[in-house]
Design an enzyme around this catalytic site. Sequence first.
Site, mmCIF file in Angstrom:
data_model
loop_
_atom_site.group_PDB
_atom_site.id
_atom_site.type_symbol
_atom_site.label_atom_id
_atom_site.label_comp_id
_atom_site.label_asym_id
_atom_site.label_seq_id
_atom_site.Cartn_x
_atom_site.Cartn_y
_atom_site.Cartn_z
ATOM 1 N N ILE A 154 20.348 49.465 30.881
ATOM 2 C CA ILE A 154 20.787 48.061 30.864
ATOM 3 C C ILE A 154 20.038 47.238 31.910
ATOM 4 O O ILE A 154 19.573 46.131 31.635
ATOM 5 C CB ILE A 154 22.307 47.973 31.086
ATOM 6 C CG1 ILE A 154 23.045 48.648 29.918
ATOM 7 C CG2 ILE A 154 22.758 46.517 31.237
ATOM 8 C CD1 ILE A 154 24.533 48.779 30.111
ATOM 9 N N ASP A 258 32.713 40.279 35.042
ATOM 10 C CA ASP A 258 33.248 40.673 33.738
ATOM 11 C C ASP A 258 34.126 41.915 33.858
ATOM 12 O O ASP A 258 34.820 42.274 32.916
ATOM 13 C CB ASP A 258 32.091 40.944 32.769
ATOM 14 C CG ASP A 258 32.559 41.229 31.352
ATOM 15 O OD1 ASP A 258 33.382 40.439 30.837
ATOM 16 O OD2 ASP A 258 32.124 42.240 30.762
ATOM 17 N N GLU A 263 42.133 46.956 35.621
ATOM 18 C CA GLU A 263 42.116 46.277 34.319
ATOM 19 C C GLU A 263 43.235 46.821 33.438
ATOM 20 O O GLU A 263 43.545 48.018 33.508
ATOM 21 C CB GLU A 263 40.754 46.480 33.641
ATOM 22 C CG GLU A 263 39.602 45.797 34.358
ATOM 23 C CD GLU A 263 38.284 45.929 33.596
ATOM 24 O OE1 GLU A 263 38.295 46.452 32.464
ATOM 25 O OE2 GLU A 263 37.251 45.516 34.130
ATOM 26 N N HIS A 281 36.132 41.550 30.489
ATOM 27 C CA HIS A 281 35.376 42.747 30.096
ATOM 28 C C HIS A 281 34.759 42.567 28.699
ATOM 29 O O HIS A 281 34.999 43.336 27.776
ATOM 30 C CB HIS A 281 36.268 43.997 30.117
ATOM 31 C CG HIS A 281 35.484 45.260 30.361
ATOM 32 N ND1 HIS A 281 35.950 46.294 31.124
ATOM 33 C CD2 HIS A 281 34.259 45.648 29.937
ATOM 34 C CE1 HIS A 281 35.058 47.267 31.165
ATOM 35 N NE2 HIS A 281 34.017 46.896 30.445
ATOM 36 N N ALA A 284 30.426 44.341 26.153
ATOM 37 C CA ALA A 284 30.026 44.973 24.890
ATOM 38 C C ALA A 284 30.623 44.263 23.680
ATOM 39 O O ALA A 284 30.565 44.785 22.566
ATOM 40 C CB ALA A 284 30.456 46.446 24.893
#
Length: 528
Positions: A154, A258, A263, A281, A284
């Site tokens: 990435i 993000d 979470e 988040h 993706a």
Amino acid sequence: MAPRVLISDKISPASVKIFTDRGVEVDYQPDLGKDRDALAAIIGQYDGLAIRSATKVTSKVLAQAGNLKVIGRAGIGVDNVDIPAATQRGVIVMNTPFGNSITTAEHAIALLLALSREIPAADQSTQAGKWEKTRFLGVEITGKTLGLIGCGNIGSIVSDRALGLRMKVIAFDPFLSHERAQDLGVEKVELDDLLGRADFITLHTPLTEKTKNIVSATALNKTKKGVRIINCARGGLVDEAALRVALDSGHVAGAAFDVFSTEPATENPLFGHPHVICTPHLGASTMEAQENVALQIAEQMSDYLTRGAITNAVNFPSITAEEAPKLRPFITLAEKLGSFAGQLTETGITSVRITCQGEVAHMNTRALTSAAIAGLLRPMLADINVVSAPSVAKERGIVIEETTSEADSDYDALVTLTVITEKLERTVSGTVFGDGKPRIVEIKGIKVDAEFAPSMIYVANEDKPGFVGSFASLLGEAGVNIATFALGRLSQGGDAIALVQIDGTVSDAVMDKVRKLPQVRMAKPLAF
């Protein structure tokens, strides 16, 4: 009887057709994963479990999964799966390591641009009927320096996009070679250098013990005044409370996150700050990425359940059923040799050489190489698996050399791993005896005989009287029990090593005392 798969997260319905077309029954319950008790109550009925990030596959859930053979994570991160517990129960854990790389990289770039021009706040103000043109004074990104913490799959995509935007890119990544950095058009730097030079910092590294809070209060104090920080990787890489203090003081000009340490993030120290952008988040979350990872995991799980093929497994290599019985203990050996070297390596790796001698030379050495590389890189790259390890190493410019030899040795089968870094070369050899247990038999040319254990201490020292007594006394005074003690030396009074198995773990304070012993050159706690 057809194998059954439970889908407990919101995965593209297109995956259902892949399963059914290949003879696998599917139970699609996309909201079940949010209720661990409900999941545990029915998981025993299924051979496979397909998930994303909402489902937490804990040891409690796995304890009820009597028929479960495979867990498929549609995505890269598997931190929501108790992998040791799954491995202990013989459950294969698969992921899709490359299915959402572009989407995540694009989100990081989107947040960088939004942060530089204060777009969310300007949008909110304008839609509220205000026209605050002079309030939102942004900054150009052209000519600015972007610091990448992590330059793998990435991170390298982010660097490519940033260079296209005419930014200067510097990168901190212990596994990135200078040659690979040159190919990418980025400058490889140390972390402190990056912190001091970057106008924008973006993180693209997994969350491990080494990377947790890598952007700490201390690190933030080393950054340029006015720096902006983006995190689309993993919550916990940045000390959020310390970042809030730096934002309040004005030292950090802005942040875009993000991912968060907890979470779903219903509250967080960053929330409410006027110079912070937060998204739930979404890294993706594009139609393309969701489709890609869903189809990929359905194919992988179907192939395993119907044909026994293993692809992108986090806890097991890709080998055939015929190869498995003889190869499995040597795969374990190779991975542990890699882990041993990886835990001792703190500088950039340039090349790795795996040599198989004797009986093991006739086996599937590719699986051994993958296992060794996975073990080597895992201390820094938690999400790596034995399938993706060679390609991840290649991305970082690490040269892998695999050789086989019929040469005689003291052992019927011998695996030797040599790791070459920018500063040194480290060699470790091991074998598997008749009991099936892997063990280390040589380190840096020094003969030794030690089994791997969950908790160990490695010491490089001078062979002088008093070391063993001082070392053992120090551990004893700290309440650390020694289980086994393996010693080796090159010559009397020369270089020596000790591999010590201990019960439990050893504290940093005790390790500091060990390192201060006059004969000790290096000491490191190890975990296997």
